[in-house]
Design a protein around this motif. Structure first.
Motif, PDB file in Angstrom:
ATOM      1  N   HIS A  87      -6.672   6.615  -6.530  1.00 27.03           N
ATOM      2  CA  HIS A  87      -6.824   5.859  -7.776  1.00 27.03           C
ATOM      3  C   HIS A  87      -6.517   4.369  -7.593  1.00 27.03           C
ATOM      4  O   HIS A  87      -7.404   3.527  -7.795  1.00 27.03           O
ATOM      5  CB  HIS A  87      -5.953   6.511  -8.861  1.00 27.03           C
ATOM      6  CG  HIS A  87      -5.808   5.719 -10.113  1.00 27.03           C
ATOM      7  ND1 HIS A  87      -6.889   5.405 -10.914  1.00 27.03           N
ATOM      8  CD2 HIS A  87      -4.713   5.179 -10.712  1.00 27.03           C
ATOM      9  CE1 HIS A  87      -6.460   4.702 -11.951  1.00 27.03           C
ATOM     10  NE2 HIS A  87      -5.142   4.551 -11.846  1.00 27.03           N
ATOM     11  N   PRO A  88      -5.312   3.978  -7.176  1.00 24.46           N
ATOM     12  CA  PRO A  88      -5.051   2.535  -7.024  1.00 24.46           C
ATOM     13  C   PRO A  88      -5.812   1.920  -5.851  1.00 24.46           C
ATOM     14  O   PRO A  88      -6.192   0.743  -5.907  1.00 24.46           O
ATOM     15  CB  PRO A  88      -3.539   2.455  -6.798  1.00 24.46           C
ATOM     16  CG  PRO A  88      -3.141   3.790  -6.299  1.00 24.46           C
ATOM     17  CD  PRO A  88      -4.110   4.772  -6.899  1.00 24.46           C
ATOM     18  N   LEU A 109      -1.726  -8.660  -8.285  1.00 25.46           N
ATOM     19  CA  LEU A 109      -2.145  -8.978  -9.648  1.00 25.46           C
ATOM     20  C   LEU A 109      -1.976  -7.751 -10.554  1.00 25.46           C
ATOM     21  O   LEU A 109      -1.475  -7.855 -11.674  1.00 25.46           O
ATOM     22  CB  LEU A 109      -3.594  -9.460  -9.654  1.00 25.46           C
ATOM     23  CG  LEU A 109      -4.168  -9.912 -10.992  1.00 25.46           C
ATOM     24  CD1 LEU A 109      -3.470 -11.193 -11.459  1.00 25.46           C
ATOM     25  CD2 LEU A 109      -5.661 -10.140 -10.868  1.00 25.46           C
ATOM     26  N   PHE A 110      -2.384  -6.593 -10.062  1.00 25.16           N
ATOM     27  CA  PHE A 110      -2.190  -5.355 -10.825  1.00 25.16           C
ATOM     28  C   PHE A 110      -0.707  -5.132 -11.130  1.00 25.16           C
ATOM     29  O   PHE A 110      -0.329  -4.815 -12.245  1.00 25.16           O
ATOM     30  CB  PHE A 110      -2.717  -4.134 -10.060  1.00 25.16           C
ATOM     31  CG  PHE A 110      -4.201  -3.945 -10.130  1.00 25.16           C
ATOM     32  CD1 PHE A 110      -4.927  -4.261 -11.268  1.00 25.16           C
ATOM     33  CD2 PHE A 110      -4.881  -3.404  -9.056  1.00 25.16           C
ATOM     34  CE1 PHE A 110      -6.295  -4.063 -11.335  1.00 25.16           C
ATOM     35  CE2 PHE A 110      -6.241  -3.201  -9.105  1.00 25.16           C
ATOM     36  CZ  PHE A 110      -6.955  -3.530 -10.247  1.00 25.16           C
ATOM     37  N   LEU A 111       0.125  -5.284 -10.102  1.00 23.66           N
ATOM     38  CA  LEU A 111       1.557  -4.997 -10.263  1.00 23.66           C
ATOM     39  C   LEU A 111       2.256  -5.964 -11.208  1.00 23.66           C
ATOM     40  O   LEU A 111       3.201  -5.593 -11.901  1.00 23.66           O
ATOM     41  CB  LEU A 111       2.264  -5.017  -8.909  1.00 23.66           C
ATOM     42  CG  LEU A 111       1.949  -3.885  -7.949  1.00 23.66           C
ATOM     43  CD1 LEU A 111       2.743  -4.052  -6.659  1.00 23.66           C
ATOM     44  CD2 LEU A 111       2.208  -2.523  -8.554  1.00 23.66           C
ATOM     45  N   THR A 112       1.794  -7.206 -11.231  1.00 21.06           N
ATOM     46  CA  THR A 112       2.509  -8.228 -11.997  1.00 21.06           C
ATOM     47  C   THR A 112       1.864  -8.589 -13.333  1.00 21.06           C
ATOM     48  O   THR A 112       2.562  -9.057 -14.232  1.00 21.06           O
ATOM     49  CB  THR A 112       2.665  -9.520 -11.173  1.00 21.06           C
ATOM     50  OG1 THR A 112       1.359 -10.014 -10.820  1.00 21.06           O
ATOM     51  CG2 THR A 112       3.491  -9.269  -9.922  1.00 21.06           C
ATOM     52  N   ALA A 120       3.866   2.518 -13.124  1.00 16.52           N
ATOM     53  CA  ALA A 120       2.998   3.573 -12.596  1.00 16.52           C
ATOM     54  C   ALA A 120       3.079   3.632 -11.073  1.00 16.52           C
ATOM     55  O   ALA A 120       3.072   4.716 -10.481  1.00 16.52           O
ATOM     56  CB  ALA A 120       1.553   3.351 -13.041  1.00 16.52           C
ATOM     57  N   PHE A 121       3.175   2.481 -10.451  1.00 16.58           N
ATOM     58  CA  PHE A 121       3.320   2.435  -8.993  1.00 16.58           C
ATOM     59  C   PHE A 121       4.631   3.099  -8.571  1.00 16.58           C
ATOM     60  O   PHE A 121       4.667   3.872  -7.602  1.00 16.58           O
ATOM     61  CB  PHE A 121       3.240   0.990  -8.501  1.00 16.58           C
ATOM     62  CG  PHE A 121       3.341   0.854  -7.009  1.00 16.58           C
ATOM     63  CD1 PHE A 121       2.332   1.329  -6.193  1.00 16.58           C
ATOM     64  CD2 PHE A 121       4.447   0.258  -6.428  1.00 16.58           C
ATOM     65  CE1 PHE A 121       2.422   1.217  -4.812  1.00 16.58           C
ATOM     66  CE2 PHE A 121       4.546   0.137  -5.053  1.00 16.58           C
ATOM     67  CZ  PHE A 121       3.533   0.627  -4.241  1.00 16.58           C
ATOM     68  N   PHE A 126       7.493   8.075  -6.598  1.00 19.16           N
ATOM     69  CA  PHE A 126       8.295   9.267  -6.876  1.00 19.16           C
ATOM     70  C   PHE A 126       7.515  10.550  -6.570  1.00 19.16           C
ATOM     71  O   PHE A 126       8.071  11.510  -6.038  1.00 19.16           O
ATOM     72  CB  PHE A 126       8.799   9.280  -8.320  1.00 19.16           C
ATOM     73  CG  PHE A 126      10.045   8.472  -8.518  1.00 19.16           C
ATOM     74  CD1 PHE A 126      11.234   8.815  -7.903  1.00 19.16           C
ATOM     75  CD2 PHE A 126      10.032   7.358  -9.338  1.00 19.16           C
ATOM     76  CE1 PHE A 126      12.389   8.067  -8.088  1.00 19.16           C
ATOM     77  CE2 PHE A 126      11.170   6.606  -9.537  1.00 19.16           C
ATOM     78  CZ  PHE A 126      12.354   6.956  -8.911  1.00 19.16           C
ATOM     79  N   PHE A 127       6.233  10.573  -6.922  1.00 19.16           N
ATOM     80  CA  PHE A 127       5.418  11.747  -6.591  1.00 19.16           C
ATOM     81  C   PHE A 127       5.383  11.985  -5.080  1.00 19.16           C
ATOM     82  O   PHE A 127       5.506  13.116  -4.606  1.00 19.16           O
ATOM     83  CB  PHE A 127       3.979  11.601  -7.106  1.00 19.16           C
ATOM     84  CG  PHE A 127       3.795  11.999  -8.536  1.00 19.16           C
ATOM     85  CD1 PHE A 127       4.117  13.275  -8.973  1.00 19.16           C
ATOM     86  CD2 PHE A 127       3.287  11.102  -9.451  1.00 19.16           C
ATOM     87  CE1 PHE A 127       3.942  13.645 -10.296  1.00 19.16           C
ATOM     88  CE2 PHE A 127       3.114  11.458 -10.776  1.00 19.16           C
ATOM     89  CZ  PHE A 127       3.438  12.737 -11.202  1.00 19.16           C
TER      90      PHE A 127
END
Length: 184
Positions: A87-88, A109-112, A120-121, A126-127
């Motif tokens: 997905h990412p 950019l996605f993370l910030t 979600a990241f 964790f998964f």
């Protein structure tokens, strides 16, 4: 039982298709973005199936059998994490290609800049921790309570990841009926 578990996939594919699927082949970036969105939807759905497989639903256990459910849980877990990993990756490639940014620049950019994507990241991490640690625990034949404790992190992963789906998910934003279905 399989039909009940798999029938929501038709709804997922329908809503994905009317928004993201229709642009699948309009450009290279759109191809990656469309497939990335689908991977996110499917990964989340297969995580839900993980919970249903372990819910100890008596009629299901009688029909399918505990050992078969155990095998399905294991295989389904691998499918779910593959979708969640792609997905990412696919979204980053697609958006980077479309906006002419580097992969690192787009990922940052996605993370910030995107609502709840950093959470979600963390959920994805964790998964991965749950899966790797669980495999270690099972192979080492460690006590059940270790496996159980590690699996509780799954709830944290879901909690962290859920917000970004509805705030950033174009398929939900474009169709509120799909968002309601997703809540259910």
């Amino acid at each position: 039982i399989y039909a009940v578990c798999l029938s929501p996939l038709l709804v997922i594919f329908y809503f994905w298709w009317i928004n993201s699927g229709v642009v699948l082949f309009t450009s290279t970036g759109s191809l990656f973005i469309s497939l990335g969105r689908l991977c996110g939807l499917l990964g989340t759905y297969f995580i839900l199936i993980q919970f249903l497989l372990r819910a100890r639903i008596q009629p299901v256990e009688k029909i399918v059998g505990f050992m078969q459910i155990d095998t399905l849980h294991k295989k389904n877990g691998y499918v779910a994490i593959l979708f969640l990993l792609f997905h990412p990756l696919l979204l980053t490639v697609g958006y980077a290609y479309s906006s002419k940014k580097s992969l690192v620049e787009q990922f940052l950019l996605f993370l910030t800049q995107y609502v709840d994507v950093f959470n979600a990241f963390l959920g994805l991490i964790f998964f991965i921790v749950v899966i790797c640690t669980s495999i270690y625990i099972v192979r080492r034949k460690m006590p059940y309570h270790w496996w159980y404790f590690v699996h509780l992190l799954t709830y944290l992963a879901i909690f962290l990841a859920f917000g970004h789906q509805l705030s950033n998910g174009e398929d939900f934003i474009a169709n509120p009926a799909f968002a309601y279905f997703w809540y259910l």
